[in-house]
Design a protein around this motif. Structure first.
Motif, mmCIF file in Angstrom:
data_model
loop_
_atom_site.group_PDB
_atom_site.id
_atom_site.type_symbol
_atom_site.label_atom_id
_atom_site.label_comp_id
_atom_site.label_asym_id
_atom_site.label_seq_id
_atom_site.Cartn_x
_atom_site.Cartn_y
_atom_site.Cartn_z
ATOM 1 N N ILE A 21 30.486 51.810 41.457
ATOM 2 C CA ILE A 21 29.667 51.452 42.629
ATOM 3 C C ILE A 21 29.177 50.014 42.504
ATOM 4 N N ASN A 22 28.704 49.644 41.309
ATOM 5 C CA ASN A 22 28.245 48.267 41.091
ATOM 6 C C ASN A 22 29.391 47.284 41.226
ATOM 7 N N GLN A 23 30.558 47.644 40.715
ATOM 8 C CA GLN A 23 31.700 46.739 40.801
ATOM 9 C C GLN A 23 32.171 46.567 42.242
ATOM 10 N N ILE A 24 32.142 47.631 43.021
ATOM 11 C CA ILE A 24 32.522 47.522 44.437
ATOM 12 C C ILE A 24 31.537 46.620 45.171
ATOM 13 N N ILE A 77 37.171 45.109 26.861
ATOM 14 C CA ILE A 77 36.288 46.253 27.058
ATOM 15 C C ILE A 77 37.103 47.488 27.416
ATOM 16 N N LEU A 78 36.848 48.582 26.725
ATOM 17 C CA LEU A 78 37.408 49.876 27.102
ATOM 18 C C LEU A 78 36.536 50.366 28.260
ATOM 19 N N ASP A 79 37.087 50.304 29.458
ATOM 20 C CA ASP A 79 36.287 50.535 30.659
ATOM 21 C C ASP A 79 36.850 51.695 31.465
ATOM 22 N N ILE A 80 36.039 52.728 31.648
ATOM 23 C CA ILE A 80 36.454 53.903 32.411
ATOM 24 C C ILE A 80 36.735 53.523 33.869
ATOM 25 N N VAL A 81 36.046 52.516 34.375
ATOM 26 C CA VAL A 81 36.263 52.078 35.760
ATOM 27 C C VAL A 81 37.674 51.509 35.913
ATOM 28 N N ASP A 82 38.130 50.733 34.931
ATOM 29 C CA ASP A 82 39.501 50.216 34.969
ATOM 30 C C ASP A 82 40.511 51.351 34.978
ATOM 31 N N ILE A 83 40.265 52.354 34.161
ATOM 32 C CA ILE A 83 41.172 53.501 34.093
ATOM 33 C C ILE A 83 41.232 54.208 35.449
ATOM 34 N N ILE A 84 40.079 54.423 36.050
ATOM 35 C CA ILE A 84 40.018 55.098 37.355
ATOM 36 C C ILE A 84 40.743 54.283 38.422
ATOM 37 N N LEU A 85 40.485 52.982 38.475
ATOM 38 C CA LEU A 85 41.098 52.134 39.503
ATOM 39 C C LEU A 85 42.603 52.001 39.308
#
Length: 123
Positions: A21-24, A77-85
């Motif tokens: 949400i913050n990234q969007i 960074i191991l980022d869950i947001v990257d994985i989701i996107l």
């Protein structure tokens, strides 16, 4: 993966999926590009694959490997947001080709080239 080396020498973990949400809100173009880059991969795999579930699972393993390697080798960074996107982009690409197939379009591959054509209507 194109920006995998932007944080070389630094590693961190972000396991908060709500951070999307913050990234969007703050970086909408980054979110868009992160998904857009994986649409062609999903499309190509859709042409060659028969099982969406298996393709998504294999892709998820590849993305997880990339993200974990960023953390292990201090490349980012191991980022869950990257994985989701990345996964959303892959699935979107897969579904686009499935949609074309369901509308009667034929996707043919010849080596590394693909062609899409509409079926000739029967007279």
């Amino acid at each position: 993966m194109l920006v995998m080396f932007k944080s070389r020498g630094f590693s961190s973990v972000n396991l908060n999926p709500l951070d999307i949400i913050n990234q969007i809100r703050d970086l909408p173009i980054t979110v868009f590009i992160n998904m857009l880059l994986f649409i062609p991969i999903g499309s190509c795999i859709s042409i060659k694959s028969k099982s969406m579930t298996r393709s998504v699972l294999i892709f998820l393993l590849v993305i997880l490997s990339c993200e974990f390697s960023q953390y292990i080798f201090h490349l980012g960074i191991l980022d869950i947001v990257d994985i989701i996107l990345n996964l959303c982009g892959f699935i979107l690409g897969y579904l686009i080709i499935d949609y074309y197939k369901s509308c009667g379009w034929y996707i043919e591959s010849s080596g590394n080239l693909f062609s899409i054509r509409k079926a000739n209507p029967s007279i």
